[in-house]
Each structure stands twice: as C-alpha cells, then as structure tokens.
Design a protein around this motif. Structure first.
Motif, PDB file in Angstrom:
ATOM      1  N   UNK A 134       0.842  -1.204   0.000  1.00  0.00           N
ATOM      2  CA  UNK A 134       0.000   0.000   0.000  1.00  0.00           C
ATOM      3  C   UNK A 134       0.875   1.252   0.000  1.00  0.00           C
ATOM      4  N   UNK A 135       1.605   1.434  -1.098  1.00  0.00           N
ATOM      5  CA  UNK A 135       2.501   2.576  -1.203  1.00  0.00           C
ATOM      6  C   UNK A 135       3.881   2.291  -0.650  1.00  0.00           C
ATOM      7  N   UNK A 136       4.257   1.009  -0.554  1.00  0.00           N
ATOM      8  CA  UNK A 136       5.550   0.641   0.001  1.00  0.00           C
ATOM      9  C   UNK A 136       6.708   0.954  -0.918  1.00  0.00           C
ATOM     10  N   UNK A 137       7.920   0.923  -0.365  1.00  0.00           N
ATOM     11  CA  UNK A 137       9.124   1.229  -1.144  1.00  0.00           C
ATOM     12  C   UNK A 137       9.842  -0.028  -1.615  1.00  0.00           C
ATOM     13  N   UNK A 138       9.202  -1.182  -1.432  1.00  0.00           N
ATOM     14  CA  UNK A 138       9.696  -2.495  -1.867  1.00  0.00           C
ATOM     15  C   UNK A 138      10.737  -3.093  -0.939  1.00  0.00           C
ATOM     16  N   UNK A 139      11.064  -2.450   0.176  1.00  0.00           N
ATOM     17  CA  UNK A 139      12.040  -3.037   1.095  1.00  0.00           C
ATOM     18  C   UNK A 139      11.388  -4.131   1.948  1.00  0.00           C
ATOM     19  N   UNK A 140      10.277  -3.813   2.611  1.00  0.00           N
ATOM     20  CA  UNK A 140       9.567  -4.828   3.390  1.00  0.00           C
ATOM     21  C   UNK A 140       9.057  -5.941   2.481  1.00  0.00           C
ATOM     22  N   UNK A 141       8.656  -5.572   1.269  1.00  0.00           N
ATOM     23  CA  UNK A 141       8.165  -6.568   0.323  1.00  0.00           C
ATOM     24  C   UNK A 141       9.278  -7.569  -0.037  1.00  0.00           C
ATOM     25  N   UNK A 142      10.496  -7.079  -0.189  1.00  0.00           N
ATOM     26  CA  UNK A 142      11.625  -7.957  -0.507  1.00  0.00           C
ATOM     27  C   UNK A 142      11.919  -8.914   0.645  1.00  0.00           C
ATOM     28  N   UNK A 143      11.782  -8.425   1.882  1.00  0.00           N
ATOM     29  CA  UNK A 143      12.038  -9.286   3.039  1.00  0.00           C
ATOM     30  C   UNK A 143      10.943 -10.341   3.188  1.00  0.00           C
ATOM     31  N   UNK A 144       9.713  -9.999   2.843  1.00  0.00           N
ATOM     32  CA  UNK A 144       8.641 -10.999   2.852  1.00  0.00           C
ATOM     33  C   UNK A 144       8.934 -12.086   1.821  1.00  0.00           C
ATOM     34  N   UNK A 145       9.430 -11.692   0.651  1.00  0.00           N
ATOM     35  CA  UNK A 145       9.825 -12.685  -0.348  1.00  0.00           C
ATOM     36  C   UNK A 145      10.966 -13.553   0.170  1.00  0.00           C
ATOM     37  N   UNK A 146      11.932 -12.919   0.848  1.00  0.00           N
ATOM     38  CA  UNK A 146      13.088 -13.655   1.362  1.00  0.00           C
ATOM     39  C   UNK A 146      12.685 -14.680   2.415  1.00  0.00           C
ATOM     40  N   UNK A 147      11.592 -14.417   3.132  1.00  0.00           N
ATOM     41  CA  UNK A 147      11.137 -15.351   4.166  1.00  0.00           C
ATOM     42  C   UNK A 147      10.776 -16.715   3.581  1.00  0.00           C
ATOM     43  N   UNK A 148      10.497 -16.747   2.291  1.00  0.00           N
ATOM     44  CA  UNK A 148      10.144 -18.004   1.650  1.00  0.00           C
ATOM     45  C   UNK A 148      11.256 -18.621   0.835  1.00  0.00           C
ATOM     46  N   UNK A 149      12.462 -18.021   0.873  1.00  0.00           N
ATOM     47  CA  UNK A 149      13.544 -18.555   0.046  1.00  0.00           C
ATOM     48  C   UNK A 149      14.180 -19.792   0.676  1.00  0.00           C
ATOM     49  N   UNK A 150      15.222 -20.316   0.046  1.00  0.00           N
ATOM     50  CA  UNK A 150      15.808 -21.572   0.494  1.00  0.00           C
ATOM     51  C   UNK A 150      16.462 -21.441   1.877  1.00  0.00           C
ATOM     52  N   UNK A 151      16.908 -20.246   2.241  1.00  0.00           N
ATOM     53  CA  UNK A 151      17.531 -20.069   3.564  1.00  0.00           C
ATOM     54  C   UNK A 151      16.530 -20.242   4.689  1.00  0.00           C
ATOM     55  N   UNK A 152      15.404 -19.558   4.588  1.00  0.00           N
ATOM     56  CA  UNK A 152      14.444 -19.508   5.688  1.00  0.00           C
ATOM     57  C   UNK A 152      13.288 -20.493   5.503  1.00  0.00           C
TER      58      UNK A 152
END
Length: 251
Positions: A134-152
C-alpha cells in the motif's frame, strides 16, 4: 551433480537454517533497543530533536519501535545509554507493547490475553496470506519474499503467500497506505473470508514512518479494522517476520 552446481555449493556451503526459532543474528543487526534509566532531560531533548520520525518520547524516556526506523542516531548521540541489541524477535499483537521504556530489558512477546482464540484453532498448521503493498518502497516486500527462500523456507510451517484474497486467511500490509491504495486495500480485505487476519509489516505500515502526516496517505482503513500482528523494522528481518507469525499461530 553437475560441476557448476557443485562449485556453487562448495563456495556458499549449506545455507538452509534448520531451526528458525533458535537463530542468533550478528551484533551488527539493529534490533530491540535498551534504554538506560539515568538519561537526563537535556539528553532526552537532544535525542528527541534528532529522531526523524518522532519515535522517542520523554518522562520516562521511551522508544516506539512502531515508529522507529532503526537509524541508531540516538545511540550515536548517547552511546552506552541507548543500545540497539541484536534481538530480532520484535513482533507484538498489541500496539502498546512496541513502546520500550527506560530500564526495560524484557524481550518482546505476544500477549495471549489479546489474541483472538480462533487464530490458533484455525491457522496453526496452515496459513495463507495475501500481501498488499500500500505505497511501500519495496524493502519490506523484498524481506517478505526472502522469508520463503531456500535459507528460511517459511513454507515448511504451512505459511505461504497466495495470489487471490479469496484463497487467503489474512492480509499482510506493507507501506504507509497511500491515498490511491486505500480503496484497493479495502476491496482486498473484504474479499478474504472470515475469520481473517490483519498483519502490519514494517514501520511504514505500523505508523506511517517518515510519511506520517502526509496528505498523500489515507490510514482510515486501520481506524476501523482490528490488527492481529505488528511486525516492526525498516524493513523487518525475515526472522522477525517468521517468528512473529509462528508466535501468532502457536507454533
């Protein structure tokens, strides 16, 4: 195994984290602040004036990590009296619990008394979420994506993001909620079946961050909606996100 993949594995080693609830981050990480009790009024005024988001309050000295952008300017001004620890478990289900007072060294945890009982009953083993920027700068969005990557690998707990709000159990909001996204956010929320969760991810979503008070944002949605989880950070670390969600659903 092909040579290329073998060489990548040899350089990077095993990146998968077996236990996400027992991880300790590097001391360089800016996590839960600790405030000394002996801060005098003149020092309070100095750090209040330097804070870009008005996160610091006085009498007693407090830091609202729902507003804090974790710039550490207050720590630079008062070294030894304000310290940002590397404790990444910052999520709370009460807005008041995000305010850290002088002398308070207790970890931040969810308040079971303020949790809706149906949450752990319905979503303990499977939670599907719809994310709205909702008007984000894509930083929090990138971390949400990272939460599902192979590391986490957040998906190992049954927590996943879905494309349609009609397939979701709740909504994760990032960004300060800009005026042109307020109606879209409401439409998305209305499409999610009951009982539905509302999760605010990041400083901008929780308080508006540096955009608080701007005529270009419209946060009226939050005035009429119950928030189940606040995940602070600018942006939040994937471990902050994952452990907050796990605490919420009782895993």
């Amino acid at each position: 195994m092909p040579i290329r993949e073998f060489n990548i594995f040899r350089r990077h080693k095993r990146q998968y984290i077996p236990d996400l609830q027992a991880v300790e981050l590097t001391p360089l990480f800016r996590g839960r602040p600790v405030i000394a009790e002996e801060i005098i009024p003149e020092e309070e005024e100095r750090i209040m004036n330097i804070c870009p988001t008005g996160a610091i309050q006085s009498s007693p000295t407090r830091i609202d990590i729902g507003k804090c952008v974790f710039c550490k300017e207050c720590e630079f001004v008062l070294p030894g009296k304000i310290t940002f620890t590397h404790d990444h478990r910052l999520a709370a289900n009460s807005r008041e619990n995000l305010i850290i007072s002088a002398g308070d060294k207790n970890p931040i945890r969810l308040d079971p008394e303020k949790m809706r009982k149906e949450i752990r009953s319905y979503f303990k083993y499977a939670l599907k979420l719809r994310q709205v920027s909702a008007g984000g700068d894509n930083s929090a969005e990138m971390e949400l994506n990272a939460a599902g990557n192979v590391n986490f690998d957040m998906g190992r707990y049954g927590i996943e993001f879905v494309a349609s709000p009609r397939h979701a159990d709740g909504i994760v909001i990032t960004g300060p909620i800009s005026e042109n996204m307020s109606k879209a956010l409401q439409i998305c929320y209305d499409a999610i079946p009951e009982p539905k969760l509302v999760i605010l991810c990041g400083t901008d979503a929780i308080s508006g961050g540096i955009f608080a008070g701007s005529p270009s944002i419209d946060r009226s949605f939050l005035e009429k909606t119950h928030v189940d989880l606040y995940i602070p950070g600018n942006p939040p670390h994937p471990l902050t996100i994952i452990n907050g969600l796990l605490d919420l659903i009782g895993r």
